[in-house]
Scaffold this active site. Structure first.
Site, short mmCIF file in Angstrom:
data_model
loop_
_atom_site.label_atom_id
_atom_site.label_comp_id
_atom_site.label_asym_id
_atom_site.label_seq_id
_atom_site.Cartn_x
_atom_site.Cartn_y
_atom_site.Cartn_z
N ARG A 78 81.11 23.60 -80.86
CA ARG A 78 79.85 22.90 -81.11
C ARG A 78 78.80 23.39 -80.13
O ARG A 78 79.01 23.35 -78.92
CB ARG A 78 80.07 21.39 -80.94
CG ARG A 78 78.79 20.60 -81.01
CD ARG A 78 79.00 19.08 -80.86
NE ARG A 78 77.69 18.45 -80.89
CZ ARG A 78 77.21 17.67 -79.93
NH1 ARG A 78 77.94 17.35 -78.87
NH2 ARG A 78 75.99 17.17 -80.02
N HIS A 122 69.21 19.19 -79.49
CA HIS A 122 69.87 18.67 -78.29
C HIS A 122 68.83 18.67 -77.17
O HIS A 122 68.99 19.35 -76.15
CB HIS A 122 71.12 19.49 -77.95
CG HIS A 122 72.10 18.80 -77.05
ND1 HIS A 122 73.44 18.66 -77.36
CD2 HIS A 122 71.95 18.22 -75.84
CE1 HIS A 122 74.07 18.02 -76.37
NE2 HIS A 122 73.18 17.75 -75.43
N TYR A 299 81.93 8.57 -73.00
CA TYR A 299 82.27 8.94 -71.62
C TYR A 299 82.87 7.82 -70.78
O TYR A 299 83.70 8.10 -69.92
CB TYR A 299 81.04 9.50 -70.91
CG TYR A 299 80.66 10.88 -71.38
CD1 TYR A 299 81.28 12.01 -70.83
CD2 TYR A 299 79.74 11.08 -72.39
CE1 TYR A 299 80.97 13.29 -71.27
CE2 TYR A 299 79.42 12.36 -72.84
CZ TYR A 299 80.04 13.46 -72.28
OH TYR A 299 79.74 14.72 -72.72
N GLU A 370 81.80 14.73 -78.19
CA GLU A 370 81.83 14.97 -76.74
C GLU A 370 82.70 13.93 -76.08
O GLU A 370 82.65 12.75 -76.41
CB GLU A 370 80.43 14.84 -76.09
CG GLU A 370 79.49 15.97 -76.36
CD GLU A 370 78.12 15.76 -75.70
OE1 GLU A 370 78.03 15.05 -74.68
OE2 GLU A 370 77.15 16.30 -76.23
C1 PNW Z 1 75.55 13.79 -72.80
N1 PNW Z 1 73.88 8.25 -69.86
O1 PNW Z 1 74.49 13.28 -72.06
C2 PNW Z 1 74.95 15.03 -73.40
O2 PNW Z 1 75.08 15.15 -74.79
C3 PNW Z 1 75.30 16.29 -72.68
O3 PNW Z 1 74.24 17.19 -72.84
C4 PNW Z 1 75.61 16.00 -71.23
O4 PNW Z 1 75.80 17.16 -70.47
C5 PNW Z 1 76.84 15.12 -71.20
O5 PNW Z 1 76.65 13.95 -71.97
C6 PNW Z 1 77.26 14.71 -69.79
O6 PNW Z 1 76.26 13.97 -69.17
C7 PNW Z 1 74.42 12.01 -71.53
O7 PNW Z 1 73.21 8.13 -68.86
C8 PNW Z 1 73.57 11.85 -70.45
O8 PNW Z 1 74.45 7.27 -70.41
C9 PNW Z 1 73.41 10.60 -69.90
C10 PNW Z 1 74.07 9.53 -70.43
C11 PNW Z 1 74.92 9.68 -71.51
C12 PNW Z 1 75.10 10.95 -72.06
#
Ligand code: PNW
Length: 463
Positions: A78, A122, A299, A370
């Site tokens: 991706r 993105h 995450y 992700e």
């Molecule tokens: C995602 N938050 O970003 C993105 O899709 C990626 O580009 C990034 O590198 C990855 O997660 C890791 O951070 C996020 O603050 C950035 O909740 C911030 C948040 C969530 C996702």
């Protein structure tokens, strides 16, 4: 304890990246500037004043990167297209050298038997669209985005069968237009809802274009990717259970409810009121049902509690911003281990979120587009033993597998990320990759996790 977890035949195993985070070549071959090129020049916005001018230099080293992917045995990759590389001012004249770059990359992936999954947006909006149109605040953006998407379907759709319109509209809206910590750096308690609204319309307009003009011949699928953490009730009380539910509705329901149900969640409408725009009947027609699959980036997990009159300060990692609207207080458990992002490692939160999505949206096919973790990786004698990351992936894959045993339809998994890269406001200080990148020499070194993941793919799961 480690348990075995096998996945069904045909399960998609990938890694993910995005254009601004890896490509570099910021003005190569006629590329125009994006809002991230501009945002990075503002002092104090990005750690150590880093930027994506060179990043991983993937723009020049992509052949080597595809070789490394092939070594892992990935079945999918991706990545995102840089809109200003294809259209330097966002619309109008096509930059052929940008098209050629992606076309060559797609061919190399197919040659390596890796299925390309393309994200159209993105976060690297052409700067010209920010200056001329006020970016995602402008209702005209939906058709401007669909016109850009059409060029991509036209140029690449004969070979690309998996499309993601927009990555994480929540982040664009909240961090870009609410907290101001991501480009374009706006700070407001009203603009996130306006930007979010235009992002949903843009997604739907692009999908409509694909379905009307391309899908029946190209036979691909198209959807949107949302991000969501899990929210666990802090106390087992009706008030905290309601707070956790509300927090999920403000996080994921904000974007997924319109796509699956045709309307924003009631909890948002009643709390946000007139700051939350309305869709016309025609818009609802094209928005509802506009995703062929449920793209999820996941995450971490936090506790949610009813705030009452004891609302904590809003902060990105505290209340996800705009906490006044949600009336939810978020917190962490002292027992939870944290990654370098200070995100808690809670695999069972992933299982619960998958089950919540399955129930709320009527059993959609889910692709985890992700999942991953940042750790303080070190290279010793030419090797990077990222055991914490392997442990993270193992536990999250087990949690996903457990949700699948409960009949949640997870169809694929993309590890974030293929290699260390530009981690937005954190610059190069946070490493998420399965490949270590030395940002002085740009040399890539497969970490233990890359070899471990190759093994998972070869066995279609955990032994
Ligand atoms: C995602 N938050 O970003 C993105 O899709 C990626 O580009 C990034 O590198 C990855 O997660 C890791 O951070 C996020 O603050 C950035 O909740 C911030 C948040 C969530 C996702």
């Amino acid at each position: 304890m480690a348990r075995s977890a096998l996945f069904p035949p045909g399960f998609v195993w990938g890694t993910a990246t995005s254009s601004y985070q890896i490509e570099g070549g910021h003005d190569a071959g006629g590329k125009g500037p994006s809002i991230w090129d501009a945002f990075c020049t503002i002092p104090g916005k990005v750690n150590e004043h880093a930027d994506g001018t060179i990043a991983c230099d993937h723009f020049h080293r992509w052949r080597e990167d595809v070789d490394l992917m092939k070594k892992m045995g990935l079945t999918a990759y991706r990545f995102s297209l840089s809109w200003p590389r294809i259209l330097p001012t966002g619309y109008g004249k096509i930059n052929r050298s940008g098209i050629q770059f992606y076309s060559d990359l797609i061919d190399a992936l197919l040659e390596a038997e890796i299925d390309p999954w393309i994200t159209l947006y993105h976060w690297d909006l052409p700067l010209a669209l920010q200056l001329e149109k006020d970016g995602w605040l402008n209702p005209d953006m939906a058709s401007i985005f669909a016109d850009y998407a059409e060029i991509c379907f036209e140029e690449f759709g004969n070979r690309v069968k998996n499309w993601i319109t927009i990555n994480e509209p929540w982040v664009v809206a909240m961090l870009g237009y609410g907290q101001g910590i991501f480009a374009p750096g706006r700070i407001s308690n009203a603009e996130p809802y306006l930007a979010g609204h235009q992002l949903i319309r843009a997604h739907a307009f692009a999908v409509e274009r694909y379905r009307k003009k391309f899908q029946y011949v190209q036979k691909g699928r198209i959807g949107i990717t949302n991000n969501c953490d899990w929210r666990e009730p802090l106390n087992d009380t009706a008030a905290d259970r309601a707070a956790a539910q509300r927090a999920l509705e403000f996080f994921l329901g904000w974007f997924a409810d319109p796509v699956y149900k045709g309307a924003y969640p009631d909890s948002m409408r009643s709390r946000v009121g007139e700051r939350l725009p309305y869709f016309s009947d025609h818009e609802i027609d094209i928005i509802k049902g506009s995703s062929d699959f449920f793209g999820l980036n996941h995450y971490t997990t936090m506790y949610a509690a009813e705030a009452g009159n004891k609302l904590q300060d809003s902060s990105v990692y505290g209340n996800g911003g705009l906490s006044e609207d949600q009336e939810v207080n978020l917190s962490l458990d002292k027992e939870w281990k944290l990654t370098e992002m200070k995100w808690a490692i809670v695999p069972c939160g992933c299982k619960k979120l998958l089950e919540w999505i399955d129930a709320r949206y009527d059993h959609p096919e889910i692709f985890i587009t992700e999942n991953g973790a940042a750790f303080d990786d070190k290279v010793l004698d030419g090797h990077c033993h990222d055991d914490d990351r392997v442990d993270f992936y193992e536990k999250y894959l087990q949690a996903i597998n457990a949700a699948m045993e409960n009949r949640v339809k997870v169809k694929g998994y993309f590890a974030w990320s293929f290699m260390d890269n530009f981690e937005w406001a954190s610059g190069y200080s946070k490493r998420f990759g399965m490949h270590y990148v030395d940002f002085n020499t740009l040399k890539r070194i497969p970490k233990s996790s890359a070899k471990w993941y190759a093994d998972v793919i070869a066995h279609n799961g955990l032994k």
